[in-house]
Design an enzyme around this catalytic site. Structure first.
Site, PDB file in Angstrom:
ATOM      1  N   GLY A  38      10.918  22.665  82.280  1.00  0.00           N
ATOM      2  CA  GLY A  38      10.777  23.655  83.334  1.00  0.00           C
ATOM      3  C   GLY A  38      11.404  24.986  83.008  1.00  0.00           C
ATOM      4  CD  GLU A  89       8.230  18.348  79.077  1.00  0.00           C
ATOM      5  OE1 GLU A  89       8.851  19.195  79.731  1.00  0.00           O
ATOM      6  OE2 GLU A  89       7.839  18.558  77.905  1.00  0.00           O
ATOM      7  CG  ASP A 134       5.441  19.512  83.520  1.00  0.00           C
ATOM      8  OD1 ASP A 134       6.285  19.669  82.622  1.00  0.00           O
ATOM      9  OD2 ASP A 134       5.771  19.330  84.719  1.00  0.00           O
ATOM     10  N   GLY A 142      13.339  20.624  84.932  1.00  0.00           N
ATOM     11  CA  GLY A 142      13.449  20.144  86.302  1.00  0.00           C
ATOM     12  C   GLY A 142      14.516  19.067  86.394  1.00  0.00           C
TER      13      GLY A 142
END
Length: 345
Positions: free
Chosen positions: A113, A136, A144, A65
């Site tokens: 992502g 992350e 995530d 992301g």
């Protein structure tokens, strides 16, 4: 349709091209919305047999992301960030449940992502250039995009190792971890794309798998699985660190050094999410739990400090708070696991 996303059809193949090559195709909210709309249309079209997702440029499928954009909008509160994550997580669930073969070319950098828009698919293709990671914990966050579901189902404790360390792995190790299905030489991707474009509308996943090589090079992490399983089996990160410290191997010491650089809060939150995912019924349950944790991440300074050190100032010297695993208390972690005010599904 945004210029950052290319949508087309070739024969019975629906094609989605991530088109931000200068940013290694980092995802924006507009790209996520465009993918959602395209997948909805392809799923309903009887003339479409399968969908192919790839990234433009030579650097990779997707670097994740657009965390710099989240950092730049931090003064606006948690709203913009939560809107992005909600849309992204719904897209991850849509991919996982897609009713037709969803093919991803995971060539080059495939991180964060980028894993979310590929590893939930049904035909995941890596190459000798694949550099895959969920990094992350290095920016004060946690793996995530449904990674708690994916990594909790990797062999033994391999997923725990990948989640906490954020280590970059190649294609063979991605297959070992259950994040990919086949390894294809990058120079063969154009020919494979042509074969996919020639598929009949009746083509199935088995037909596509038949086009792929079955040989997989030996995974580098295979030699360390016994140690990984032994040391990462604990439900508290401090115990994992202690177990690694008792090992005399170079791999264990290298792993300790890597963990020492990560956010202690991110490590503990990631570990608890992974353990909760083992008892989850499906990826949607995991995504909802991750979304709740996101609300707390965006409300604290840890994530923004991690992005500052990695992307903004690039000094690689984040000042984590708390600074050590010993300082992490249950009371500090609990807010990450409060039910989200909004339901994703």
């Amino acid at each position: 349709m945004s210029a950052e996303l290319g949508i087309e059809t070739k024969g019975a193949l629906g094609i989605i091209r991530l088109n931000r090559p200068k940013a290694i195709n980092a995802l924006t909210l507009e790209m996520v919305a465009g993918m959602d709309a395209a997948l909805t249309r392809f799923a309903a079209d009887p003339a479409i047999a399968a969908v192919l997702v790839s990234g433009e440029g030579e650097r990779g499928l997707c670097a994740g992301g657009d965390i710099r954009a989240l950092y730049d909008h931090r003064a606006e509160g948690t709203g913009p960030g939560l809107a992005f994550f909600a849309a992204e997580y719904r897209l991850n669930a849509q991919i996982a449940a897609f009713p037709k073969p969803y093919i991803a070319f995971m060539d080059g950098i495939t991180m964060g992502g980028g894993v979310g828009v590929s590893a939930h698919g049904s035909v995941r293709i890596v190459t000798e250039r694949t550099r895959l990671a969920m990094p992350e914990t290095g920016i004060g966050f946690f793996p995530d995009v449904g990674a708690s579901w994916l990594l909790s189902r990797a062999p033994g404790e391999l997923g725990t190792y990948l989640a906490l360390t954020g280590q970059i792995i190649g294609g063979a190790d991605a297959i070992l971890a259950g994040l990919a299905d086949a390894l294809v030489e990058s120079t063969s991707l154009p020919a494979l794309r042509a074969d996919l474009e020639a598929l009949p509308a009746s083509a199935t996943r088995a037909d596509i798998i038949a086009l792929l090589p079955r040989e997989v090079p030996e995974a580098k992490l295979a030699a360390h699985l016994e140690l990984i399983n032994r040391c990462f089996a604990f439900d508290d990160a401090s115990q994992i660190v202690q177990a690694l410290a008792r090992e005399g191997s170079a791999f264990a010491q290298e792993t300790l050094a890597v963990l020492a650089q990560k956010s202690p809060t991110g490590i503990q939150v990631a570990l608890r999410l992974l353990r909760a995912a083992r008892a989850s019924a499906d990826v949607r349950e995991c995504l909802q739990r991750e979304y709740a944790a996101c609300a707390q991440v965006l409300a604290t300074g840890e994530f923004y400090e991690g992005v500052r050190a990695a992307v903004v100032d690039k000094d690689r010297q984040p000042k984590w708070n708390p600074a050590s695993l010993a300082e992490i208390t249950p009371a500090l972690i609990e807010p990450y696991f409060r039910p989200a005010r909004a339901q994703l599904f």
